[in-house]
Structures are given as structure tokens and as C-alpha cells.
Scaffold this active site. Structure first.
Site, PDB file in Angstrom:
ATOM      1  N   SER A  88      41.794   3.073  24.789  1.00 30.83           N
ATOM      2  CA  SER A  88      40.816   3.128  23.713  1.00 30.83           C
ATOM      3  C   SER A  88      40.404   4.579  23.492  1.00 30.83           C
ATOM      4  O   SER A  88      41.223   5.483  23.587  1.00 30.83           O
ATOM      5  CB  SER A  88      39.618   2.232  24.043  1.00 30.83           C
ATOM      6  OG  SER A  88      38.687   2.232  22.990  1.00 30.83           O
ATOM      7  N   LYS A 146      39.454   1.835  16.870  1.00 31.76           N
ATOM      8  CA  LYS A 146      39.143   1.786  18.299  1.00 31.76           C
ATOM      9  C   LYS A 146      38.024   0.800  18.614  1.00 31.76           C
ATOM     10  O   LYS A 146      38.010   0.220  19.700  1.00 31.76           O
ATOM     11  CB  LYS A 146      38.807   3.199  18.804  1.00 31.76           C
ATOM     12  CG  LYS A 146      40.014   4.128  18.832  1.00 31.76           C
ATOM     13  CD  LYS A 146      41.157   3.531  19.657  1.00 31.76           C
ATOM     14  CE  LYS A 146      42.371   4.425  19.730  1.00 31.76           C
ATOM     15  NZ  LYS A 146      43.458   3.851  20.563  1.00 31.76           N
ATOM     16  N   TYR A 201      39.510   6.007  12.125  1.00 32.11           N
ATOM     17  CA  TYR A 201      39.973   6.001  13.521  1.00 32.11           C
ATOM     18  C   TYR A 201      38.997   5.247  14.411  1.00 32.11           C
ATOM     19  O   TYR A 201      39.399   4.412  15.235  1.00 32.11           O
ATOM     20  CB  TYR A 201      40.145   7.435  14.017  1.00 32.11           C
ATOM     21  CG  TYR A 201      40.571   7.534  15.453  1.00 32.11           C
ATOM     22  CD1 TYR A 201      41.871   7.202  15.834  1.00 32.11           C
ATOM     23  CD2 TYR A 201      39.678   7.947  16.438  1.00 32.11           C
ATOM     24  CE1 TYR A 201      42.261   7.275  17.165  1.00 32.11           C
ATOM     25  CE2 TYR A 201      40.062   8.033  17.764  1.00 32.11           C
ATOM     26  CZ  TYR A 201      41.355   7.703  18.123  1.00 32.11           C
ATOM     27  OH  TYR A 201      41.732   7.776  19.444  1.00 32.11           O
TER      28      TYR A 201
END
Length: 220
Positions: free
Chosen positions: A77, A95, A91
Site C-alpha cells: 500500500s 491506495k 493515487y
């Protein structure tokens, strides 16, 4: 070479080993961009690699691990999946998805004897991932009005901070530690920056966290 967006490539890669003891979902891409000007095709492409690709590998590996009586699944992660950063909205979204998916999956996988882990690095300088992320930013224009924020964030990103950052070596060591750990621990932090972020996010009040998060980027 494994392409996590190609089911045939995934199956061929898994078949090469015959037996699986540990699967590490490490494939990923990054993106610095102002969301307003980020094409949805770019957004979808990032999710294809960081989320759906990881899910495809996991779904293909689980029957093999279950049939063997157990094993380990490790997802890489990011600190951005805990505390989002400016210019990393897409992004961070990928995650956050990895975080939620993996934490939920751990309960299902345990029924097959499969242990699930999350490795959460902070900023790691000097890697190909970081270089490719910077390159991807050049393809997304900066809309009028965002230039000061972009200059501020990029300038802060290039400065040396007060924390000892993760390195490729320390991330690899965390992956090995997770692979060898038989406990129920889910998360493995790597880097003082992400350790501090987690402390502020999870151990302080919402007001203190909010004040701290805004202060980091010059907010009020």
C-alpha cells in the site's frame, strides 16, 4: 514478465511456480496531477494497475493457496492510503481502495488458512517508481489558478524533511518480515514519515488531525 492487467499473463506466471507460499502484490503506478484536468482515461488506467490488477492476481492465487492449506498474501500500500497528499488524489484513491479491500479480505482468506498483510511505505526516494510518477505528471496540464499550489507542493516534495525515510531495502525487509510473521498483525509501516502520519490520523482528535494536515500544506 507479469502483466497484472492481463488474466492470461497472471495465470501463466502462477503456473510457473507449481507451489505458492507467498504472493506479493507489488505492481503499481503513481500520478502527480490536479484532478480537475486529469483525463478519466488516466484515472481508469491507474485503477486498472493499482486496484483491479492487484485484485485479479489475488483472485487467481487464492484457490492455489487454499488448496495447499494456506499461505501468505501481501499487498504493498502507501502512506497516501492513510493520509492523502495534495496532487495525489487519484493515487490516494487507489491506495485507499487497496487498504479497504485488503483489510476486508483478511477475514475471508482466513477461512482457507491464508494470512493477509499490508506493507505501508512512506516516501521512498531514488526509485524508478518515483521517476515514472514525475514523468506522468508532465502529461497532465495544470489549470489556471492551481500554479501556486503546484509550485508549493513540488517544492516541499523536493526538500529534505525531518524524518528518516524508507528505502528500497527497508521496504524489502518489511515484506520479508510480513511473510515470516505468523501473528495476526495486518499492517507494517516503513519510514518515520508514515509512522508520524499514522499517529496523527489514528491517535489524535479529528480537529488536531485537521489542523495538522492543513498546516503541512500551508492551509488555514
Amino acid at each position: 514478465m507479469l502483466d497484472v492487467t492481463d488474466p492470461d499473463s497472471i495465470q501463466a506466471a502462477l503456473a510457473r511456480f507449481g507451489r505458492l507460499d507467498c504472493v506479493v502484490n507489488n505492481a503499481g503506478a503513481g500520478l502527480f496531477s490536479v484532478f480537475e484536468s486529469t483525463p478519466m482515461a488516466t484515472v481508469r488506467a491507474l485503477f486498472e494497475t493499482n486496484v483491479f490488477g492487484m485484485m485479479q492476481v489475488t483472485q487467481a492465487a487464492l484457490p492455489i493457496l487454499g488448496a495447499q492449506g494456506g499461505g501468505r498474501l501481501i499487498a504493498i500500500s502507501s502512506g497516501a492510503g492513510i493520509v492523502p497528499e495534495p496532487l495525489l488524489s487519484v493515487y490516494s484513491a487507489t491506495k485507499f481502495a487497496v487498504e479497504g479491500f485488503t483489510e476486508s479480505l483478511r477475514y475471508e482468506a482466513a477461512a482457507r488458512g491464508v494470512s493477509v498483510k499490508l506493507v505501508e511505505p512512506g516516501l521512498v526516494r531514488g526509485t524508478n517508481f518515483l521517476a515514472r510518477t514525475a514523468e506522468s505528471a508532465q502529461a497532465v496540464p495544470v489549470p489556471a489558478g492551481y500554479e501556486p499550489l503546484v509550485r508549493q507542493v513540488m517544492g516541499a516534495f523536493e526538500q529534505e524533511g525531518p524524518y528518516r525515510l524508507a528505502t528500497a531495502q527497508t521496504v524489502a525487509e518489511a515484506v520479508v518480515a510480513a511473510a515470516e510473521d505468523d501473528s495476526t498483525q495486518l499492517r507494517y509501516l516503513v519510514g518515520e514519515d508514515v509512522e508520524n502520519s499514522v499517529r496523527m490520523r489514528r491517535e489524535t482528535s479529528e480537529k488536531d488531525y485537521n489542523d495538522w494536515a492543513l498546516a503541512r500544506v500551508g492551509g488555514q
